[in-house]
Design a protein around this motif. Structure first.
Motif, PDB file in Angstrom:
ATOM      1  N   CYS A 279      -0.049   2.580  -1.436  1.00  0.00           N
ATOM      2  CA  CYS A 279      -0.584   2.865  -0.101  1.00  0.00           C
ATOM      3  C   CYS A 279       0.510   3.508   0.776  1.00  0.00           C
ATOM      4  CB  CYS A 279      -1.083   1.578   0.534  1.00  0.00           C
ATOM      5  SG  CYS A 279      -1.596   1.782   2.249  1.00  0.00           S
TER       6      CYS A 279
ATOM      7  N   ASN B 128       0.532   3.653   3.829  1.00  0.00           N
ATOM      8  CA  ASN B 128       0.600   2.905   5.093  1.00  0.00           C
ATOM      9  C   ASN B 128       1.419   1.626   4.967  1.00  0.00           C
ATOM     10  OD1 ASN B 128      -0.194   2.502   7.850  1.00  0.00           O
ATOM     11  ND2 ASN B 128      -1.615   0.921   7.125  1.00  0.00           N
ATOM     12  N   CYS B 129       1.175   0.845   3.899  1.00  0.00           N
ATOM     13  CA  CYS B 129       1.824  -0.468   3.803  1.00  0.00           C
ATOM     14  C   CYS B 129       2.655  -0.636   2.532  1.00  0.00           C
ATOM     15  CB  CYS B 129       0.788  -1.585   3.881  1.00  0.00           C
ATOM     16  SG  CYS B 129      -0.231  -1.742   2.396  1.00  0.00           S
TER      17      CYS B 129
ATOM     18  N   TYR C 180       1.558  -1.168  -0.491  1.00  0.00           N
ATOM     19  CA  TYR C 180       0.878  -1.957  -1.536  1.00  0.00           C
ATOM     20  C   TYR C 180       0.661  -1.061  -2.757  1.00  0.00           C
ATOM     21  CZ  TYR C 180      -2.906  -4.784  -3.647  1.00  0.00           C
ATOM     22  OH  TYR C 180      -3.696  -5.519  -4.496  1.00  0.00           O
TER      23      TYR C 180
ATOM     24  N   CYS D 250      -4.076  -3.529   3.477  1.00  0.00           N
ATOM     25  CA  CYS D 250      -4.028  -3.274   4.928  1.00  0.00           C
ATOM     26  C   CYS D 250      -5.350  -2.720   5.454  1.00  0.00           C
ATOM     27  CB  CYS D 250      -2.880  -2.314   5.260  1.00  0.00           C
ATOM     28  SG  CYS D 250      -3.139  -0.624   4.696  1.00  0.00           S
TER      29      CYS D 250
ATOM     30  N   CYS E 189      -7.237   0.863   1.002  1.00  0.00           N
ATOM     31  CA  CYS E 189      -6.210  -0.090   0.611  1.00  0.00           C
ATOM     32  C   CYS E 189      -6.716  -1.480   0.962  1.00  0.00           C
ATOM     33  CB  CYS E 189      -4.896   0.182   1.349  1.00  0.00           C
ATOM     34  SG  CYS E 189      -3.680  -1.125   1.079  1.00  0.00           S
TER      35      CYS E 189
HETATM   36 ZN    ZN Z   1      -2.073  -0.434   2.630  1.00  0.00          ZN
END
Ligand code: ZN
Length: 572
Positions: free
Chosen positions: A143, A145-146, A148, A159, A156
């Motif tokens: 991901c 963004n985070c 993961y 998040c 995801c």
């Molecule tokens: Zn994420």
């Protein structure tokens, strides 16, 4: 006599469904179908398996079988379990049938002619190792963004960020794990639902009698954000209905299939064609259920489904039907359900959590489950299955109230009189009161069943059983017998007739017990009672009966504890 078309949401093919699935569509649909037949109406009750799409392909690959063979086998399995639960479909079809292929291609052709289909070029991930395009959720990666590392191409789950597969860092195929992926251009067909928004809005607004759960979901999809969106109706897959414009090729769409959500609801119609073929009927025989210009104008069509299926049934499928410009029957009433939870959590097919339909039948006969599930149907809110509640409901409602009534009355009659309805004695004020109470209760029960209020119907039926128990408690024929044999005979004559009366009224909920009690009462008269007074004198003096075997047995604490631990974990 009216004509009722009833469909249940069609279960997906990849495995056996859990009790939450059952109570969310097939079982209440069966209750309604059985009730309407009992009231003398003409009913066509259809269900099928939903067989296309990537999950079916993957399940077949996991089972090491060609997908067509896998689907045929799983259809047979689901069909047998449906029979085990006494689901009284007129036909249990398959969305992979030739009828559905033809009809789906036909309707797509009509939509294209009406200008309701547009072609869209998209970029999609192609996996060289898997030799296929990958749907978004079959691509995994990190991901952005985070961080993961098992984020899916659509979202995801760590998040909850909505993703595009091309956003993922180090994307790989969720099928093979291969990182040999390439973004390729591919063409797809989109149904212009946005053009149909006004028509759909008018149609939904006209349905003032629909449950709030149904209309609120439909209106949310119709109006929220940018409103109703156009939908892709094709996929780059091998397994499915080939994209054709009626019986013509569709240039540029070679090797593609219709998206499973486009063809699955069309199976409701195609299934009637399968019914006709399987029963030696003509096209006219099934078309009178579905084509308003060929006799379906007076049909009332009711659909049953879980709330997650509402958008497809209130918007997408009606868009197909309305957009075709042909005279297909549109749904009149949609009965939708919330979720049934399992013992403090959710039922889950993917995680194997809860009780599955085959396991339920291994433990207890269908009627025990039918009664509990229907009397606890998740209508106004989600409801929860617990083993304590199941045990208590079966032991009290079925064993104590109904089963014990039949057992006590028939055994007492056999021991004091004979195995036949006794003749002596004259009914009095208490019996008049009983008849008046039953009459009122019966009308309540019918009103709830007509309105498809499932829990209220179960409560009303139970209340009728209770009236018989209270009567027996009040008049106590075992005591009366010592001083006044004739009056005891009359009381037992009424009670024996109540057993038959209950068998008839209970048949939509508990069909096996109903049949057992009718057999015990040597009665073939299963007609719905028009009035209570004549119904409880239907078995005349001298009419023979047989003491029934145990109708419902009690669930012991040990059994309950055993099942509780057996189903606490995950299905293996
Ligand atoms: Zn994420």
């Amino acid at each position: 006599m009216a004509r009722h078309l009833i469909t249940s949401a069609i279960p997906y093919i990849n495995g056996i469904k859990h009790l939450g699935n059952l109570v969310g569509s097939q079982l209440p649909a069966d209750l309604y179908a059985r009730y309407l037949r009992a009231r003398g109406h003409e009913v066509m009750f259809l269900c099928a398996t939903d067989e296309h799409g990537t999950p079916a392909e993957l399940a077949a690959a996991k089972a090491g079988k060609p997908v067509a063979e896998y689907c045929a086998e799983m259809h047979a399995v689901q069909s047998e379990i449906a029979q085990g639960f006494r689901l009284s479909f007129d036909h249990f079809g398959r969305s992979s049938s030739p009828q559905n292929h033809r009809l789906t291609q036909h309707l797509a052709g009509r939509l294209a002619e009406a200008g309701l289909i547009r072609e869209v070029s998209e970029k999609q991930m192609y996996s060289h190792a898997d030799k296929r395009f990958l749907p978004d959720r079959y691509i995994e990666g990190t991901c952005p963004n985070c961080g993961y590392d098992k984020a899916r191409g659509d979202q995801c789950e760590n998040c909850t960020k909505q993703l595009d597969p091309t956003d993922l860092i180090d994307p790989r195929s969720a099928i093979s794990g291969s990182t040999d992926l390439e973004v390729r251009e591919t063409k797809h067909l989109y149904l212009r639902q946005s053009d149909m928004r006004g028509k759909l809005q008018d149609w939904i607004d006209s349905k003032t009698d629909w449950p709030v759960l149904t209309t609120s979901i439909a209106k949310k999809w119709l109006n929220d954000g940018d409103g109703l969106q156009d939908r892709g109706i094709t996929r780059d897959l091998d397994w499915g209905i080939p994209v054709r414009k009626g019986d013509q090729d569709w240039p540029g769409m070679e090797g593609k299939v219709f998206y499973v959500w486009f063809d699955a609801p069309i199976e409701y119609i195609a299934c009637a064609g399968e019914w006709a073929e399987a029963n030696g009927k003509t096209d006219a025989d099934w078309e009178r259920w579905w084509r308003t210009e060929k006799g379906a104008g007076d049909v009332r069509y009711t659909q049953f489904m879980g709330k997650d299926n509402v958008p497809f049934h209130t918007l997408s499928f009606p868009a197909t039907i309305l957009g075709s410009g042909e005279d297909w029957k549109l749904v009149d009433y949609i009965k939708s359900f919330n979720y049934l939870n399992y013992d403090g959590g959710q039922f889950s097919t993917s995680q194997g959590r809860g009780v599955f339909m085959d396991q339920a039948l291994e433990i207890l006969p269908a009627d025990y489950w039918r009664w509990w599930l229907l009397s606890h149907a998740p209508e106004s809110s989600d409801s929860e299955f617990t083993w304590e509640n199941f045990q208590s409901s079966v032991n009290k409602d079925l064993a104590d109230v109904l089963g014990n009534f039949a057992s006590r009355v028939t055994k007492f009659c056999r021991s004091k009189f004979n195995e036949e309805v006794p003749a002596a004695g004259t009914p009095g004020a208490r019996e008049d009161q009983l008849i008046a109470d039953l009459e009122k209760g019966l009308r309540e029960y019918e009103a709830h069943m007509d309105a498809i209020e499932v829990r209220k119907s179960a409560a009303a039926l139970r209340a009728l059983w209770v009236l018989g128990n209270e009567y027996l408690q009040d008049v106590a024929p075992w005591t009366t017998f010592k001083a006044d044999t004739d009056t005891a005979a009359m009381q037992i004559r009424i009670a024996l007739n109540l057993i038959r009366f209950y068998a008839v009224l209970s048949s939509p909920f508990i069909p096996d017990a109903s049949a057992q009690l009718l057999t015990a009462m040597h009665s073939e008269d299963a007609d719905w009672p028009s009035d209570v007074a004549s119904a409880i004198t239907a078995l005349p003096a001298g009419h023979a009966f047989t003491v029934p075997d145990v109708t419902f047995r009690k669930i012991s604490d040990d059994e309950r504890a055993d099942w509780q631990s057996r189903f606490a974990g995950v299905r293996t």
